[in-house]
Scaffold this motif. Structure first.
Motif, PDB file in Angstrom:
ATOM      1  N   PRO A 275      86.863  52.207 118.938  1.00  5.88           N
ATOM      2  CA  PRO A 275      86.777  50.975 119.470  1.00  5.88           C
ATOM      3  C   PRO A 275      85.149  50.659 119.716  1.00  5.88           C
ATOM      4  O   PRO A 275      84.352  51.719 119.811  1.00  5.88           O
ATOM      5  N   PRO A 276      84.860  49.416 119.783  1.00  2.00           N
ATOM      6  CA  PRO A 276      83.248  49.206 120.004  1.00  2.00           C
ATOM      7  C   PRO A 276      83.041  49.942 121.433  1.00  2.00           C
ATOM      8  O   PRO A 276      83.801  49.839 122.321  1.00  2.00           O
ATOM      9  N   GLY A 277      81.689  50.456 121.375  1.00  2.00           N
ATOM     10  CA  GLY A 277      81.228  51.012 122.731  1.00  2.00           C
ATOM     11  C   GLY A 277      80.556  50.085 123.502  1.00  2.00           C
ATOM     12  O   GLY A 277      80.086  48.855 123.051  1.00  2.00           O
ATOM     13  N   ARG A 278      80.726  50.062 124.985  1.00  2.00           N
ATOM     14  CA  ARG A 278      80.154  48.950 125.789  1.00  2.00           C
ATOM     15  C   ARG A 278      79.025  49.478 126.556  1.00  2.00           C
ATOM     16  O   ARG A 278      79.116  50.469 127.132  1.00  2.00           O
ATOM     17  N   ILE A 279      78.103  48.636 126.598  1.00  2.00           N
ATOM     18  CA  ILE A 279      76.681  49.038 127.392  1.00  2.00           C
ATOM     19  C   ILE A 279      76.486  47.733 128.535  1.00  2.00           C
ATOM     20  O   ILE A 279      76.125  46.419 127.628  1.00  2.00           O
ATOM     21  N   ARG A 280      77.010  47.850 129.546  1.00  2.00           N
ATOM     22  CA  ARG A 280      76.861  46.697 130.296  1.00  2.00           C
ATOM     23  C   ARG A 280      77.879  45.366 129.606  1.00  2.00           C
ATOM     24  O   ARG A 280      79.054  45.572 129.641  1.00  2.00           O
ATOM     25  N   ASP A 281      77.447  44.427 129.336  1.00  2.00           N
ATOM     26  CA  ASP A 281      78.154  43.181 128.950  1.00  2.00           C
ATOM     27  C   ASP A 281      78.260  43.104 127.231  1.00  2.00           C
ATOM     28  O   ASP A 281      78.889  42.337 126.748  1.00  2.00           O
ATOM     29  N   ALA A 282      77.494  43.952 126.935  1.00  2.00           N
ATOM     30  CA  ALA A 282      77.245  44.126 125.404  1.00  2.00           C
ATOM     31  C   ALA A 282      78.270  44.940 124.710  1.00  2.00           C
ATOM     32  O   ALA A 282      78.364  46.148 125.169  1.00  2.00           O
ATOM     33  N   LEU A 283      78.705  44.748 123.475  1.00  5.89           N
ATOM     34  CA  LEU A 283      79.560  45.627 122.596  1.00  5.89           C
ATOM     35  C   LEU A 283      78.892  46.126 121.588  1.00  5.89           C
ATOM     36  O   LEU A 283      77.939  45.461 120.773  1.00  5.89           O
ATOM     37  N   TYR A 284      78.888  47.503 121.163  1.00  7.13           N
ATOM     38  CA  TYR A 284      78.284  47.991 120.047  1.00  7.13           C
ATOM     39  C   TYR A 284      79.109  48.851 119.044  1.00  7.13           C
ATOM     40  O   TYR A 284      80.106  49.360 119.436  1.00  7.13           O
ATOM     41  N   SER A 285      78.798  48.836 117.948  1.00  4.20           N
ATOM     42  CA  SER A 285      79.297  49.823 116.920  1.00  4.20           C
ATOM     43  C   SER A 285      78.169  50.854 116.241  1.00  4.20           C
ATOM     44  O   SER A 285      77.097  50.851 116.627  1.00  4.20           O
ATOM     45  N   GLU A 286      78.655  51.669 115.627  1.00  7.52           N
ATOM     46  CA  GLU A 286      77.893  53.025 115.129  1.00  7.52           C
ATOM     47  C   GLU A 286      76.443  52.447 114.499  1.00  7.52           C
ATOM     48  O   GLU A 286      76.689  51.498 113.362  1.00  7.52           O
ATOM     49  N   GLY A 287      75.508  52.888 114.651  1.00  4.37           N
ATOM     50  CA  GLY A 287      74.145  52.362 114.237  1.00  4.37           C
ATOM     51  C   GLY A 287      74.179  53.185 112.656  1.00  4.37           C
ATOM     52  O   GLY A 287      73.365  52.290 111.717  1.00  4.37           O
ATOM     53  N   ALA A 288      74.694  54.218 112.221  1.00  8.81           N
ATOM     54  CA  ALA A 288      74.521  54.804 111.086  1.00  8.81           C
ATOM     55  C   ALA A 288      75.339  54.019 109.997  1.00  8.81           C
ATOM     56  O   ALA A 288      75.072  53.918 108.908  1.00  8.81           O
ATOM     57  N   SER A 289      76.312  53.068 110.346  1.00 12.65           N
ATOM     58  CA  SER A 289      76.973  52.328 109.417  1.00 12.65           C
ATOM     59  C   SER A 289      75.977  51.132 109.034  1.00 12.65           C
ATOM     60  O   SER A 289      76.276  50.487 107.820  1.00 12.65           O
ATOM     61  N   HIS A 290      74.796  50.753 109.392  1.00  8.97           N
ATOM     62  CA  HIS A 290      73.938  49.877 109.307  1.00  8.97           C
ATOM     63  C   HIS A 290      72.637  50.669 108.778  1.00  8.97           C
ATOM     64  O   HIS A 290      71.878  50.139 108.034  1.00  8.97           O
ATOM     65  N   ASP A 291      72.337  51.698 109.315  1.00  4.47           N
ATOM     66  CA  ASP A 291      70.903  52.316 108.941  1.00  4.47           C
ATOM     67  C   ASP A 291      71.007  53.648 109.198  1.00  4.47           C
ATOM     68  O   ASP A 291      70.869  54.192 110.248  1.00  4.47           O
ATOM     69  N   PRO A 292      71.776  54.485 108.286  1.00  4.72           N
ATOM     70  CA  PRO A 292      72.144  55.998 108.503  1.00  4.72           C
ATOM     71  C   PRO A 292      71.165  56.889 108.468  1.00  4.72           C
ATOM     72  O   PRO A 292      71.342  58.085 108.883  1.00  4.72           O
ATOM     73  N   LEU A 293      69.832  56.466 108.253  1.00  2.01           N
ATOM     74  CA  LEU A 293      68.813  57.331 108.242  1.00  2.01           C
ATOM     75  C   LEU A 293      67.662  56.759 108.973  1.00  2.01           C
ATOM     76  O   LEU A 293      66.892  55.777 108.527  1.00  2.01           O
ATOM     77  N   LEU A 294      67.680  57.140 110.384  1.00  5.65           N
ATOM     78  CA  LEU A 294      66.504  56.269 111.161  1.00  5.65           C
ATOM     79  C   LEU A 294      65.189  56.933 111.013  1.00  5.65           C
ATOM     80  O   LEU A 294      65.243  58.058 110.990  1.00  5.65           O
TER      81      LEU A 294
END
Length: 471
Positions: A275-294
């Protein structure tokens, strides 16, 4: 010839004179930020996304840690910055902030997440890594450990269970990574029995999964058992981790001082699996699914996610000539010598399309469907850094050091979570790391900040001499 100043003026509804004034104001600011970033981040490590092949990265980093050690970065003993995405985040954290403080031991333990081969042949699920949801699941995990201890003396019972499992799933060969001698001799029957106990108690644990759930599994409930987040705060280099903010629809980078278990879980929350991760009031998904090589990038109010969309491209084209002049001026006045080095562990980008093949079965096809778009993104990230970020932003200042993996022996099973496959990948990673240390050891040991220290020493002596003469 296209005039970016004119195009930008039309785009934002301002005059060309106003745009030129904006460029004249912002170019030196961006050049200063880039110069300071280059000054601080001379020796950089980039770890790509991908959980199944994390033993490759773990083995390689363990080899670098053991062979180069405190000689790294001119005796500093650490990278100036680590950029991690997805599965590479856990590997990077085990290197710099392992629970218990022993990085090689922590990196070696990754292979214990593998499933005993007879079980994996029958049920190819990584149930020790991807943990089902439910409030009672931790209780059942504790009961599983209690059951293992309470049956340790029942040798006949254990032998009957393992014999039945091997009858169905084939032989369980004693195996441990060749470079993990501290594991001792492998007791394959004990490992098989304990993995079977984990499977049974995992299956018995009640789950809260429903058709309305937003993900299949709980997000890395074992994370705090592996990583010491207080130790991360004391790491002398910088640590970056990316996640995609679903609430704001943009990628975000977390830094060492703000990263805790919540941020890591947000950064590995791959859609559908978690499920999406939550930091305070914001929901997040995996960064690698958008930018897999930071990788290192310029950050500006007008391209907070890097230079990707048409608006950010247009702004960069407008500001780039003035920015380049200012940055060259700074580098000429205060040279950053030697140039920086970027150690890149890009597994999926290195595999490329060779990872795409005919699936062995339906489950294998599902795994391939997950990594196919990530491979393309990883290759584009690498190409963008080489052709744009490093060339036009860093003025070709970084030398890229790619880890030379040879995937011939593991390519077909790169997505498998069997214990034997994780051992093979760890060994391949370690051997690759040893070769890398032999080939690039001089660059890894180089004192990138020597000139800065010498400059500070001269400045201090100069001030002291000035005070002496005044007296």
């Amino acid at each position: 010839m296209i005039n970016p100043i004119k195009q930008l003026a039309v785009r934002i509804g301002k005059s060309e004179k106003e745009v030129r004034e904006m460029v004249a104001e912002e170019a030196p600011k961006l050049a200063t930020r880039m110069y300071e970033q280059m000054k601080q981040e001379r020796l950089v490590l980039a770890l790509s996304g991908g959980a199944p092949h994390s033993p490759l990265m773990a083995g390689a980093l363990c080899a670098v840690h053991e062979k180069i050690g405190n000689q790294l970065n001119g005796g500093k003993g650490h990278f100036d910055a680590i950029y991690a995405s997805g599965g590479g985040a856990l590997v990077g954290l085990l290197l710099v902030a392992p629970k218990g403080g022993d990085a090689p031991a922590a990196l070696r333990k990754l292979v214990t997440m593998g499933i005993a081969d007879p079980i994996y042949r029958m049920l190819p699920l990584a149930y020790k890594t991807f943990v089902k949801q439910g409030p009672l699941v931790p209780v059942f995990r504790e009961w599983a450990e209690l059951f293992k201890r309470s049956t340790s003396h029942l040798h006949v019972y254990r032998a009957m269970v393992t014999a039945t499992l091997k009858l169905w799933g084939g032989a369980s060969v004693a195996k441990r990574p060749a470079w993990c001698s501290d594991f001792g001799d492998d007791d394959s029957d004990r490992r098989l029995f304990e993995d079977w106990v984990d499977l049974v108690f995992t299956a018995l644990a009640p789950s809260t999964l429903t058709p309305w759930s937003s993900g299949l599994c709980d997000i890395a409930p074992y994370l705090e058992d592996f990583v010491d987040f207080e130790a991360l705060k004391k790491y002398k280099g910088q640590f970056y981790l990316n996640a995609f903010n679903l609430s704001k629809q943009r990628e975000e980078r977390f830094t060492r001082d703000e990263i805790d278990a919540t941020h890591v879980r947000a950064a590995i929350a791959y859609p559908f699996i978690y499920p999406p991760g939550r930091i305070r009031d914001a929901l997040y998904s995996e960064g690698a699914s958008h930018d897999p090589l930071l990788l290192p990038q310029a950050r500006d109010d007008r391209f907070p996610e890097g230079i990707e969309d048409p608006d950010s491209w247009l702004w960069f084209e407008a500001i780039q000539p003035a920015f380049t002049r200012h940055l060259r001026r700074k580098l000429k006045a205060r040279p950053l010598k030697p140039n920086g080095s970027l150690v890149c562990l890009d597994i999926l980008g290195s595999l490329g399309k060779s990872a795409l093949r005919k699936p062995r079965d339906l489950w294998d096809a599902y795994g391939l469907s997950l990594i196919a778009p990530i491979i393309e993104l990883a290759q584009k990230d690498s190409a963008r850094f080489r052709q744009l970020d490093n060339d036009r932003l860093f003025l070709d200042w970084y030398e890229l050091l790619d880890m030379p993996f040879d995937f011939k022996t593991v390519r077909r099973h790169i997505l498998d979570w069997s214990y034997s496959n994780l051992c093979d990948m760890w060994d391949l990673g370690y051997e690759t790391g040893l070769r890398f240390c032999e080939d690039q050891g001089a660059l890894l040991r180089k004192s990138y900040h020597r000139a800065d220290r010498q400059g500070r020493s001269r400045s201090i002596r100069s001030r002291q001499n000035g005070r002496s003469s005044s007296r």
